[in-house]
Scaffold this motif. Sequence first.
Motif, PDB file in Angstrom:
ATOM      1  N   LYS A 109       0.350  -0.515  -3.296  1.00 35.09           N
ATOM      2  CA  LYS A 109       1.393  -1.382  -4.465  1.00 35.09           C
ATOM      3  C   LYS A 109       0.983  -2.513  -4.875  1.00 35.09           C
ATOM      4  O   LYS A 109       0.091  -3.037  -4.139  1.00 35.09           O
ATOM      5  N   GLU A 110       1.154  -3.243  -5.806  1.00 37.48           N
ATOM      6  CA  GLU A 110       0.646  -4.381  -6.606  1.00 37.48           C
ATOM      7  C   GLU A 110       1.064  -5.618  -6.023  1.00 37.48           C
ATOM      8  O   GLU A 110       0.390  -6.684  -6.035  1.00 37.48           O
ATOM      9  N   ARG A 111       2.100  -5.700  -4.974  1.00 39.82           N
ATOM     10  CA  ARG A 111       2.610  -6.908  -4.538  1.00 39.82           C
ATOM     11  C   ARG A 111       2.748  -6.670  -3.141  1.00 39.82           C
ATOM     12  O   ARG A 111       2.800  -5.665  -2.629  1.00 39.82           O
ATOM     13  N   GLY A 112       2.656  -7.646  -2.397  1.00 42.57           N
ATOM     14  CA  GLY A 112       2.969  -7.697  -0.717  1.00 42.57           C
ATOM     15  C   GLY A 112       3.048  -9.112  -0.338  1.00 42.57           C
ATOM     16  O   GLY A 112       3.160 -10.160  -0.864  1.00 42.57           O
ATOM     17  N   PRO A 113       3.164  -9.210   1.206  1.00 43.56           N
ATOM     18  CA  PRO A 113       3.311 -10.543   1.556  1.00 43.56           C
ATOM     19  C   PRO A 113       2.090 -11.413   1.401  1.00 43.56           C
ATOM     20  O   PRO A 113       1.028 -10.822   0.938  1.00 43.56           O
ATOM     21  N   LYS A 114       1.905 -12.511   2.066  1.00 47.99           N
ATOM     22  CA  LYS A 114       0.756 -13.455   2.035  1.00 47.99           C
ATOM     23  C   LYS A 114      -0.259 -12.661   2.434  1.00 47.99           C
ATOM     24  O   LYS A 114      -0.399 -12.316   3.676  1.00 47.99           O
TER      25      LYS A 114
END
Length: 529
Positions: free
Chosen positions: A492-497
């Motif tokens: 996916k395109e977003r996540g944690p740091k």
Amino acid sequence: MFWADKIAADAQGYQVVNDSKTPSGRVHVGSLRGVVIHDVIYRALKHAGKPVKFLYGVDDYDALDTVPKYLDQEKFAPYLGFPLCNVPSPGEGASDYAKYFIGEFFEVFDYLGIKPETYFLRNLYRSGKLNTHIDTFLKNAHLVREAYKEVSKADRPSNWYPFQVICENCGKIATTEVTDYNGSEVFYTCKPDATNYVKGCGHSGWVSPFNGNGKLPWKVEWVAKWEVVGVTIEMAGKDHSQKGGSRDVANAICRKVLQKQPPFHSPYEFILVNGTKMSSSKGVGSSAKEIADLLPPELLRFLMLRTQPRTVINFAPNYETITRLFRDYDTLINKYQANGTGELTEELMPLFYAQLGDEVKAFQPFDYSTLISLLQIPRLNIQEEVVQRSPQPLNEYDQHIINQRIASAQKWLQDYADEEEKLVLYLEQVPEKANELTEEQVTYLQKLSENLQNIGNWEAEALQTLIFSTTKELQVQQANAFKAIYLSFLNKERGPKAGGLFSYLEKEFVISRLQDVVNLNLEKAKAQV
């Protein structure tokens, strides 16, 4: 000076702090704000050396006006209009409806270290403690009517009396109307059209208003309670505190009928959950018990105290809100420890009053968002990982706080995290979407894997710095670079740091995965040519 300490400094003589609740259903977290506010006023008075008592009343003579959607409608609908204490309990362990729901709320009190003396309205009515005031208000019904009209513009007919009888025929209290008082008995009618949610049975007759045969309307009852239990301080929510609202009416009745000053009052704002005001009977919003199951007690108190009482709290238990709550708390803990003197500035007072006892106990904060991520890494021993990542050895209290936070993070992941907020690591194979990178993204991942070979410090901050410096080295847009990383590991395109994500994984695995993604994309490009 902190707002509660100001109230305490101005208070003269013996104080009785009071709060109350109608247990019409599962008590929502919004009702906790008033409880914590009154508890903090009580504590502030104690710290100021003022004599004080803290009371909490259960308004269980109020009528059941809605069957909450989570209860059996068929079973409870026949009890609409009955006093809550006369409605059967929805479950075991309680004698009736009111005690069932308030019992759950009182468990949250214990959890938060809140220990008021509690009282039930049924007992005040049935024991006769309110008889004198019932007589006074019935004899001065004309003054009560005047107070309603002057303050809230509510016009009561000349034969309206401030009392509701429990109908001797059908048991309802919501449908009865009193139209006469002869000094010892009232005349009432159980009216079919008295409310829009239940019909009265039509019975009428004379009955004594004393010893639990009925109740005062709640604005009048409020005044009677103040007198009987000796209240000197009682705050109220914004809905009751508006001009011409319930509190203004009660104050006017207190002055006009009893010729006494009402208790000290200041309004407080709502708690909204996802922007919505909550209701016990409608089952809207998160219950106090559910939020207590999610947050450690100090954090739940802190949620109520980090904003001024007159400021709305909008609590949505999503990733951003809950991690910021823990971060703000840890910031104050660090400031308190850096202070070194134990001195409590005004900034630190919310931290002080968030404690269950009378001291701030220092500990090593461990980032809550990191725990959420670590808990989602397969085959990782969370306790060992925390020990390795802590800058100092953990003492017993540090470990206690860590265990609380691990339990909270697990609960959040289980009950509150959206699928988008969950971290699903692809350890066995390259994610499907990692095959669709642009040429720029592939070049970036290739360079990043080379740079990672040479890094000596495999820790979150150092890795994050390297990830950023590689974007600058290649003049790649940061958004595109991070998207390529997340697609390579999470699909996916977003996540944690990203630096934190890498630090949870073995160096060899990260470099190998980046290389696999690069090779797959290069092969795909060749095939297309």
